[in-house]
Motif scaffolding. Structure first.
Motif, PDB file in Angstrom:
ATOM      1  N   LEU A 196       0.818  -1.211   0.000  1.00  0.00           N
ATOM      2  CA  LEU A 196       0.000   0.000   0.000  1.00  0.00           C
ATOM      3  C   LEU A 196       0.855   1.265   0.000  1.00  0.00           C
ATOM      4  CD1 LEU A 196      -3.030  -0.791   2.343  1.00  0.00           C
ATOM      5  CD2 LEU A 196      -2.836  -0.982  -0.136  1.00  0.00           C
ATOM      6  N   LYS A 197       1.987   1.216   0.672  1.00  0.00           N
ATOM      7  CA  LYS A 197       2.887   2.375   0.681  1.00  0.00           C
ATOM      8  C   LYS A 197       3.397   2.664  -0.731  1.00  0.00           C
ATOM      9  CE  LYS A 197       6.976   4.288   2.951  1.00  0.00           C
ATOM     10  NZ  LYS A 197       8.034   4.051   3.971  1.00  0.00           N
ATOM     11  N   ARG A 198       3.790   1.612  -1.444  1.00  0.00           N
ATOM     12  CA  ARG A 198       4.276   1.783  -2.816  1.00  0.00           C
ATOM     13  C   ARG A 198       3.158   2.276  -3.730  1.00  0.00           C
ATOM     14  NH1 ARG A 198       7.464  -4.006  -3.408  1.00  0.00           N
ATOM     15  NH2 ARG A 198       9.130  -3.584  -1.881  1.00  0.00           N
ATOM     16  N   PHE A 199       1.973   1.700  -3.566  1.00  0.00           N
ATOM     17  CA  PHE A 199       0.849   2.071  -4.425  1.00  0.00           C
ATOM     18  C   PHE A 199       0.438   3.521  -4.192  1.00  0.00           C
ATOM     19  CE2 PHE A 199      -3.719   2.404  -5.338  1.00  0.00           C
ATOM     20  CZ  PHE A 199      -3.730   1.979  -6.662  1.00  0.00           C
ATOM     21  N   HIS A 200       0.385   3.934  -2.925  1.00  0.00           N
ATOM     22  CA  HIS A 200      -0.038   5.295  -2.601  1.00  0.00           C
ATOM     23  C   HIS A 200       0.927   6.317  -3.174  1.00  0.00           C
ATOM     24  CE1 HIS A 200      -2.055   8.492  -0.415  1.00  0.00           C
ATOM     25  NE2 HIS A 200      -0.883   8.906   0.016  1.00  0.00           N
ATOM     26  N   ALA A 201       2.205   5.979  -3.242  1.00  0.00           N
ATOM     27  CA  ALA A 201       3.192   6.896  -3.804  1.00  0.00           C
ATOM     28  C   ALA A 201       2.935   7.154  -5.286  1.00  0.00           C
ATOM     29  CB  ALA A 201       4.600   6.335  -3.605  1.00  0.00           C
ATOM     30  N   GLU A 202       2.337   6.189  -5.964  1.00  0.00           N
ATOM     31  CA  GLU A 202       2.069   6.326  -7.404  1.00  0.00           C
ATOM     32  C   GLU A 202       0.654   6.812  -7.702  1.00  0.00           C
ATOM     33  OE1 GLU A 202       3.167   2.971  -9.817  1.00  0.00           O
ATOM     34  OE2 GLU A 202       4.770   2.378  -8.447  1.00  0.00           O
ATOM     35  N   PHE A 203      -0.309   6.408  -6.864  1.00  0.00           N
ATOM     36  CA  PHE A 203      -1.718   6.751  -7.107  1.00  0.00           C
ATOM     37  C   PHE A 203      -2.338   7.279  -5.810  1.00  0.00           C
ATOM     38  CE2 PHE A 203      -0.660   3.394 -10.126  1.00  0.00           C
ATOM     39  CZ  PHE A 203      -1.134   3.923 -11.320  1.00  0.00           C
ATOM     40  N   SER A 204      -1.922   8.468  -5.421  1.00  0.00           N
ATOM     41  CA  SER A 204      -2.370   9.014  -4.136  1.00  0.00           C
ATOM     42  C   SER A 204      -3.866   9.321  -4.116  1.00  0.00           C
ATOM     43  CB  SER A 204      -1.581  10.285  -3.800  1.00  0.00           C
ATOM     44  OG  SER A 204      -1.747  11.262  -4.810  1.00  0.00           O
ATOM     45  N   SER A 205      -4.492   9.471  -5.296  1.00  0.00           N
ATOM     46  CA  SER A 205      -5.919   9.806  -5.329  1.00  0.00           C
ATOM     47  C   SER A 205      -6.821   8.572  -5.369  1.00  0.00           C
ATOM     48  CB  SER A 205      -6.222  10.700  -6.535  1.00  0.00           C
ATOM     49  OG  SER A 205      -5.948  10.020  -7.744  1.00  0.00           O
ATOM     50  N   SER A 238      -8.249  -1.418 -15.277  1.00  0.00           N
ATOM     51  CA  SER A 238      -7.771  -0.043 -15.121  1.00  0.00           C
ATOM     52  C   SER A 238      -6.279  -0.115 -14.865  1.00  0.00           C
ATOM     53  CB  SER A 238      -8.474   0.672 -13.963  1.00  0.00           C
ATOM     54  OG  SER A 238      -8.143   0.066 -12.727  1.00  0.00           O
ATOM     55  N   ASP A 239      -5.592   0.949 -15.207  1.00  0.00           N
ATOM     56  CA  ASP A 239      -4.147   0.974 -14.999  1.00  0.00           C
ATOM     57  C   ASP A 239      -3.807   0.817 -13.525  1.00  0.00           C
ATOM     58  OD1 ASP A 239      -3.776   1.316 -17.689  1.00  0.00           O
ATOM     59  OD2 ASP A 239      -3.546   3.489 -17.582  1.00  0.00           O
ATOM     60  N   TYR A 240      -4.579   1.499 -12.665  1.00  0.00           N
ATOM     61  CA  TYR A 240      -4.220   1.479 -11.253  1.00  0.00           C
ATOM     62  C   TYR A 240      -4.542   0.130 -10.595  1.00  0.00           C
ATOM     63  CZ  TYR A 240      -9.144   2.935 -10.617  1.00  0.00           C
ATOM     64  OH  TYR A 240     -10.518   3.023 -10.652  1.00  0.00           O
ATOM     65  N   ALA A 241      -5.612  -0.532 -11.028  1.00  0.00           N
ATOM     66  CA  ALA A 241      -5.941  -1.843 -10.463  1.00  0.00           C
ATOM     67  C   ALA A 241      -4.881  -2.867 -10.848  1.00  0.00           C
ATOM     68  CB  ALA A 241      -7.316  -2.294 -10.935  1.00  0.00           C
TER      69      ALA A 241
END
Length: 282
Positions: free
Chosen positions: A111-120, A265-268
Motif C-alpha cells: 500500500l505504501k508503494r501504491f499510494h506513492a504512485e496513485f495518491s488519489s 484499469s491501470d491502477y488496479a
C-alpha cells in the motif's frame, strides 16, 4: 507588492501570437475593448509601453519582448498546476481482500508503494478468511483478493508457495505437552490440514477451544497454552516457528494466490503487480 493579473497576461500573449487585438479577442473569448483595456492596465501597472505602432503594424517594444518570455512561463506554470490539481482521471476506489494471517508484512509494504504512485485512489482493505473472500470475489463484491490455499482456481495466479509451520510462544513449551494442545480460529483454513497431519502421525492432541478470531487464538498461543499453524514468515514477532526436531509432523506448503482485478484499469493492474512483488520479496 503588486501582483500581475494572469488573465491580462493571457490576453497580451494572445495579441502577440495572433498578430492583433481582433483575433486575440476571439481566442480569449473577450470583446476587443476588453482586451485593449487589459493591455492598457498592464502598461499602467508596469509603467512601460508594451507595444508601439509602426505604420499599420502593432509591434512589441523591448519591454514587451521581455514580458512576453516571462508571461509565457507564468501561464505555463499556472496551467500545469491547475491541470494537476484538478485532474480526476485516476480517482477511484479498489476493494482489496486479504486474509488476516498474511496482512503483515505484505499489505503495508504494497500500500505504501501504491499510494506513492496513485495518491488519489482509495484502497479499501477487507480482512477475512480465504473462503469468505473467494465467495465475495465471485459475487463481484471485491475487486482483488489474495488467498492462502492448497490449490488454485481458474483465473487465479500463484505468487508463492510458503511452508506451513507449527508456531508457539517464544521459548515456549506447549508443544512438548501431551496430548498436544492446539488452538485455531473457527474458520482457519489451516486447522483441518494441521489436525489431519497429527492424526496421520498418530499424535494425540486436544483442541482447546473454537475461538472466533485469529487474534483470540494468537493470545492463547502467546500465553504458551497451545500451539497453532501459520505460514512461515507471517507470524507475529512475539511468536516463533517451533523447531520440533521431527516430534511434530511436517505440514507441507500453502499457496499464496491472487485473483482479479475484476475491472480493467491501470491502477488496479498496478496494485496487482505491486502485491505480487511484495509477496515474492518476503
Amino acid at each position: 507588492m503588486r501582483n500581475l493579473d494572469l488573465t491580462s497576461l493571457r490576453s497580451f500573449v494572445a495579441v502577440v501570437e495572433s498578430g492583433g487585438v481582433t483575433r486575440a479577442a476571439q481566442a480569449v473569448n473577450k470583446s476587443q475593448s476588453a482586451v485593449s483595456m487589459q493591455l492598457k492596465r498592464l502598461e499602467d501597472l508596469l509603467g512601460v509601453a508594451l507595444h508601439e505602432r509602426r505604420g499599420r503594424q502593432l509591434v512589441l517594444t523591448e519591454a514587451g519582448d521581455q514580458l512576453l518570455v516571462d508571461a509565457k512561463r507564468m501561464l505555463a506554470i499556472n496551467d500545469d498546476v491547475f491541470a494537476r490539481m484538478t485532474d480526476h482521471a485516476f480517482e477511484g476506489e479498489i476493494l482489496l481482500g486479504v486474509p488476516s494471517d498474511i496482512i503483515h508484512p505484505i499489505v503495508p509494504v504494497a500500500l505504501k508503494r501504491f499510494h506513492a504512485e496513485f495518491s488519489s485512489i482509495k484502497v479499501q482493505l477487507i480482512s477475512s478468511y480465504t473462503r469468505v473472500l473467494k465467495d465475495k470475489f465471485k459475487k463481484g463484491e471485491i475487486d482483488l483478493i489474495l488467498t492462502t490455499e492448497t490449490n488454485l482456481d481458474v483465473g487465479g495466479e500463484t505468487l508463492k508457495q510458503t511452508a506451513l509451520r507449527w508456531v508457539g510462544a517464544r521459548h515456549g513449551k506447549a508443544w512438548c505437552v501431551e496430548p498436544l494442545p492446539y488452538v485455531a480460529s473457527r474458520y482457519c483454513i489451516f486447522k483441518n490440514p494441521s489436525l489431519q497431519a497429527l492424526k496421520t502421525a498418530g499424535i494425540n492432541f486436544e483442541v482447546l477451544s473454537h475461538v472466533d478470531s485469529d487474534r483470540a487464538a494468537e493470545a492463547i498461543v502467546t500465553a504458551d497454552i497451545a500451539v497453532t499453524a501459520m505460514l512461515e514468515g507471517h507470524h507475529p514477532e512475539h511468536l516463533e516457528c517451533i523447531a520440533t526436531k521431527g516430534k511434530l509432523p511436517d505440514l507441507g506448503a500453502q499457496k499464496i494466490n491472487i485473483y482479479g482485478p475484476l475491472h480493467e484499469s491501470d491502477y488496479a493492474q498496478r496494485l496487482k503487480d505491486i502485491l505480487g512483488n511484495a509477496v515474492r520479496d518476503i
